[in-house]
Scaffold this motif. Structure first.
Motif, PDB file in Angstrom:
ATOM      1  N   THR A 185      -4.947  -6.593   5.677  1.00  0.00           N
ATOM      2  CA  THR A 185      -3.963  -7.783   5.546  1.00  0.00           C
ATOM      3  C   THR A 185      -3.550  -8.143   4.068  1.00  0.00           C
ATOM      4  O   THR A 185      -2.315  -8.437   3.714  1.00  0.00           O
ATOM      5  N   ARG A 186      -4.487  -8.041   3.248  1.00  0.00           N
ATOM      6  CA  ARG A 186      -4.408  -8.465   1.842  1.00  0.00           C
ATOM      7  C   ARG A 186      -3.330  -7.508   1.111  1.00  0.00           C
ATOM      8  O   ARG A 186      -2.221  -7.652   0.417  1.00  0.00           O
ATOM      9  N   ARG A 187      -3.604  -6.171   1.701  1.00  0.00           N
ATOM     10  CA  ARG A 187      -2.725  -5.059   1.099  1.00  0.00           C
ATOM     11  C   ARG A 187      -1.349  -5.145   1.566  1.00  0.00           C
ATOM     12  O   ARG A 187      -0.371  -4.905   0.696  1.00  0.00           O
ATOM     13  N   VAL A 188      -0.976  -5.669   2.818  1.00  0.00           N
ATOM     14  CA  VAL A 188       0.132  -5.474   3.268  1.00  0.00           C
ATOM     15  C   VAL A 188       1.083  -6.705   2.750  1.00  0.00           C
ATOM     16  O   VAL A 188       2.276  -6.653   2.186  1.00  0.00           O
ATOM     17  N   MET A 189       0.362  -7.702   2.501  1.00  0.00           N
ATOM     18  CA  MET A 189       1.081  -9.125   1.682  1.00  0.00           C
ATOM     19  C   MET A 189       1.295  -8.813   0.201  1.00  0.00           C
ATOM     20  O   MET A 189       2.543  -8.860   0.142  1.00  0.00           O
ATOM     21  N   GLU A 190       0.368  -7.798  -0.465  1.00  0.00           N
ATOM     22  CA  GLU A 190       0.453  -8.039  -1.770  1.00  0.00           C
ATOM     23  C   GLU A 190       1.813  -6.715  -2.038  1.00  0.00           C
ATOM     24  O   GLU A 190       2.784  -6.920  -2.805  1.00  0.00           O
ATOM     25  N   GLU A 191       1.601  -5.782  -1.458  1.00  0.00           N
ATOM     26  CA  GLU A 191       2.732  -4.527  -1.391  1.00  0.00           C
ATOM     27  C   GLU A 191       4.311  -5.426  -0.788  1.00  0.00           C
ATOM     28  O   GLU A 191       5.113  -4.800  -1.659  1.00  0.00           O
TER      29      GLU A 191
END
Length: 303
Positions: free
Chosen positions: A202-208
């Protein structure tokens, strides 16, 4: 006697793994049994498929020629099983899978009921853990397949998108942004954030996605990083901050009026959930049926 698919599958696995012992482990067979089946295939074809030495094995010219046909046979069997799984509800078996946190806690529980109604003779055993743990158990043959939130890049693993999901801005009821349906990123930055831990899907999708849209994630005032979606939701409900989470994970809280779901202008946090399993594995028909169900049904009626 026709060519034996089981022997082709074993030949392909030996070629893929580069050794009889590794192929035996992947196929849950003994090494002598793997060797015997490859020798039987060589006897039937009248050619040597491998050059063997004490240190390594290499494909012969005939083996290199056979390899793409063996791969196509395996792919065709997979496609055949997927096609046939649509036509019967009498399939029986136990389906064991691993699911990452968002998938296992908030998505699959809403889908397993409808699946069970359609296929009542398939029992389900699901382990909920992070993607790294699921991958490790698949590689160690402790799990047949998994459903995860991010694409897995591993040479021994087949990865395929099977579900769609979207992250949204989540704010507590009564928050200044709760009167809106959409907020600008500059307005969002005025408030503290509670996020999943670094490295989570979830964090990775948000940041990217924010970075792709030209927004600086370093400007976000992150006051908490928590290791589960449930903990993040509880903190947001308590008014400690706002967050970005899967819309599927807050359906219950929205219905109770505890949180509000918003869009961030010019950003769409769309992602896929992926099935992962060993590339040399032929999934049991119960697993094939479930993945076909996920791909081909209109899941929005349950999610």
């Amino acid at each position: 006697m026709a060519i034996n698919f089981h022997q082709l599958h074993i030949f392909y696995t030996v070629a893929d793994k580069g050794s009889f012992s590794h192929a035996a482990a992947a196929l849950h067979m003994t090494q002598p049994a793997v060797t015997m089946q490859v020798q039987s295939l060589e006897d039937y074809l009248g050619v040597k498929l491998f050059h063997r030495s004490t240190k390594k094995i290499e494909l012969s010219e005939a083996g290199r020629a056979l390899l793409p046909y063996a791969r196509r046979c395996i792919e065709l069997v997979r496609e055949t099983e997927a096609a046939m799984s649509r036509f019967t509800t009498m399939i029986e078996g136990r389906m064991q899978l691993g699911a990452s946190l968002t998938v296992g806690e908030y998505v699959l529980p809403r889908l397993l009921g409808p699946f069970n109604k359609e296929y009542p003779n398939i029992s389900v055993s699901m382990k909920v853990m992070n993607t790294t743990q699921i991958l490790e158990e698949i590689l160690n043959h402790q799990l047949t397949f998994g459903l995860v939130e991010a694409q897995v890049n591993h040479p021994d693993v087949h990865t395929e998108p099977v579900l769609s999901d979207e992250l949204k801005l989540i704010v507590p009821a009564g928050h200044p942004l709760a009167e809106r349906d959409t907020a600008a990123f500059e307005d969002v930055l005025l408030y503290p954030f509670i996020l999943r831990e670094k490295g989570s899907g979830t964090r990775r999708v948000m940041e990217e996605e924010l970075e792709r849209c030209g927004f600086d994630t370093g400007r976000m005032r992150i006051v908490m990083e928590l290791g589960s979606t449930g903990a993040v939701k509880s903190a947001v409900e308590s008014g400690l901050g706002i967050t970005i989470l899967s819309q599927s994970s807050v359906k219950h809280e929205v219905a109770l009026g505890l949180v509000k779901v918003l869009n961030i202008e010019e950003v769409a946090f769309r992602r896929s959930f992926y099935s992962i399993y060993l590339a040399t594995t032929l999934l049991p028909i119960s697993a094939v049926t479930f993945l076909t169900f996920l791909r081909e049904r209109d899941l929005s009626q349950w999610l």
